[in-house]
Design a protein around this motif. Sequence first.
Motif, PDB file in Angstrom:
ATOM      1  N   UNK A  82       0.866  -1.076   0.147  1.00  0.00           N
ATOM      2  CA  UNK A  82       0.171   0.023  -0.032  1.00  0.00           C
ATOM      3  C   UNK A  82       0.669   1.196   0.076  1.00  0.00           C
ATOM      4  N   UNK A  83       2.055   1.027   0.010  1.00  0.00           N
ATOM      5  CA  UNK A  83       3.015   2.203  -0.145  1.00  0.00           C
ATOM      6  C   UNK A  83       2.689   3.179  -1.254  1.00  0.00           C
ATOM      7  N   UNK A  84       2.708   4.272  -1.043  1.00  0.00           N
ATOM      8  CA  UNK A  84       2.167   5.304  -2.369  1.00  0.00           C
ATOM      9  C   UNK A  84       3.716   5.608  -3.138  1.00  0.00           C
ATOM     10  N   UNK A  85       3.544   5.572  -4.404  1.00  0.00           N
ATOM     11  CA  UNK A  85       4.421   5.910  -5.167  1.00  0.00           C
ATOM     12  C   UNK A  85       4.590   7.224  -5.877  1.00  0.00           C
ATOM     13  N   UNK A  86       5.420   8.088  -6.097  1.00  0.00           N
ATOM     14  CA  UNK A  86       5.215   9.354  -6.669  1.00  0.00           C
ATOM     15  C   UNK A  86       6.669   9.843  -7.413  1.00  0.00           C
ATOM     16  N   UNK A  87       6.576  10.915  -8.194  1.00  0.00           N
ATOM     17  CA  UNK A  87       7.878  11.206  -8.784  1.00  0.00           C
ATOM     18  C   UNK A  87       8.550  12.139  -7.754  1.00  0.00           C
ATOM     19  N   UNK A  88       9.952  12.178  -7.471  1.00  0.00           N
ATOM     20  CA  UNK A  88      10.757  13.053  -6.848  1.00  0.00           C
ATOM     21  C   UNK A  88      10.536  14.490  -7.546  1.00  0.00           C
ATOM     22  N   UNK A  89      10.415  14.559  -8.836  1.00  0.00           N
ATOM     23  CA  UNK A  89       9.947  15.918  -9.392  1.00  0.00           C
ATOM     24  C   UNK A  89       8.800  16.648  -8.715  1.00  0.00           C
ATOM     25  N   UNK A  90       8.006  15.857  -8.170  1.00  0.00           N
ATOM     26  CA  UNK A  90       6.674  16.643  -7.710  1.00  0.00           C
ATOM     27  C   UNK A  90       6.696  16.659  -6.123  1.00  0.00           C
ATOM     28  N   UNK A  91       8.155  16.402  -5.545  1.00  0.00           N
ATOM     29  CA  UNK A  91       8.115  16.326  -4.111  1.00  0.00           C
ATOM     30  C   UNK A  91       8.617  17.494  -3.192  1.00  0.00           C
ATOM     31  N   UNK A  92       8.994  18.609  -4.343  1.00  0.00           N
ATOM     32  CA  UNK A  92       9.531  19.918  -3.996  1.00  0.00           C
ATOM     33  C   UNK A  92       8.303  20.832  -4.318  1.00  0.00           C
ATOM     34  N   UNK A  93       7.623  21.956  -3.309  1.00  0.00           N
ATOM     35  CA  UNK A  93       6.859  22.696  -3.534  1.00  0.00           C
ATOM     36  C   UNK A  93       7.322  23.767  -4.666  1.00  0.00           C
ATOM     37  N   UNK A  94       6.560  24.258  -5.454  1.00  0.00           N
ATOM     38  CA  UNK A  94       6.980  25.143  -6.427  1.00  0.00           C
ATOM     39  C   UNK A  94       7.610  26.450  -5.747  1.00  0.00           C
ATOM     40  N   UNK A  95       7.224  26.725  -4.546  1.00  0.00           N
ATOM     41  CA  UNK A  95       7.806  27.828  -4.029  1.00  0.00           C
ATOM     42  C   UNK A  95       8.947  27.983  -3.586  1.00  0.00           C
ATOM     43  N   UNK A  96       9.498  26.500  -3.363  1.00  0.00           N
ATOM     44  CA  UNK A  96      11.078  26.476  -3.161  1.00  0.00           C
ATOM     45  C   UNK A  96      11.725  26.391  -4.332  1.00  0.00           C
ATOM     46  N   UNK A  97      11.355  26.390  -5.384  1.00  0.00           N
ATOM     47  CA  UNK A  97      12.026  26.231  -6.430  1.00  0.00           C
ATOM     48  C   UNK A  97      12.423  27.721  -7.008  1.00  0.00           C
TER      49      UNK A  97
END
Length: 362
Positions: free
Chosen positions: A126-141
């Motif tokens: 049941x562990x969720x899987x997602x992209x690292x690319x979407x793990x940083x909020x846009x405000x921190x970019x």
Amino acid sequence: MSDLILLPSAATLASGGFASDTGVWRLAAGQAQRMTLAAALNESRRPVVLLHPADARLAQVKVPPMNRERSLRAAALALDEQLLGESGSLQVALGERIGDLLRIALVDRALITSLRTLLAQLGAAQAPIGPLAAALPPTQMPALWGVDGEIFLFSTEATLSLPPEDAATVLALGATATGTAYGLAPLEGWSAGGSLPPLQVPSILFSNGQAGKQLWKAWRAPSYLAAACALAALAGLSLWWQALSGEATRLQDSMRAQFVKALPGTPMTGSPVEQLRAALAGGSGASTFERLLEASDRAAASWPRDLLQGADYGNERLTLRFAAKGLDASTKTQIESSLKGVGLNAQWTGETTALVTPGGAR
């Protein structure tokens, strides 16, 4: 809080796929630890698996607002145009909408299927899987993160992975002039930050259709049993209602029969109970039975409790039945006197029965 597990690029693995001993980074409580995938899953609370930017890419497609299923189909069609019909081998996950643009994530379907199989074997189906690319909020970019011999460049357009020697070149070719560098020496135009970027659970997650099927398989038998119980309960309620309806009909028929017996010749114009109550209250137009019963009821108010046992009526004659206990000569005299006081005469036809007829003084 969830712990994040960062996977390496599948292309860098000698075995060609993920395994329980694959080296990963476990990000928890602001610390990064290097360990195997099996150990990271075992030590993590609510683990979230992050796919390397080389394996899970972000894109934006122009799709009008619509429900999730239609958005997925529209995104697949848009990808077909961009990828020349090769989107069928990809799994697509939907993200947030920015105007007409819908943010999506792409991953090879065979890769994520094999990864889910491995996670299930390691007890983390049941562990969720997602992209690292979407793990940083846009405000921190924008941000740079150097880890394990490679650099991740986070930007609102995409997240790239590149060797350290190429970082300065990328910046010089048009990357934003200001930002934050994590886990490496500050580069020109970038300020130094903490050891880890403020990564969080990705805003885009890949749906686990297989886990849903497994969950349904586990709950299928209980669900069928619950449905069967519900149907049985409804059937039982239906039978109970039919039984109550039949009993109500029988009670109504019994009340009508008693009404006809108690008020012979009186038409039943409504509820027999209410009509009988009205008869007991007397009034103009009352029948002989109604007058006898109403007057006897007033007389009985002065009699000893439980003395009167019942009454029979026929041929405009009312017979009262009394209990033998306590019915002596003085009590009979009291009964006669009270009946006479309400305009009735009493004639004893037996030791415990008296015939009541109209007459006497009111």
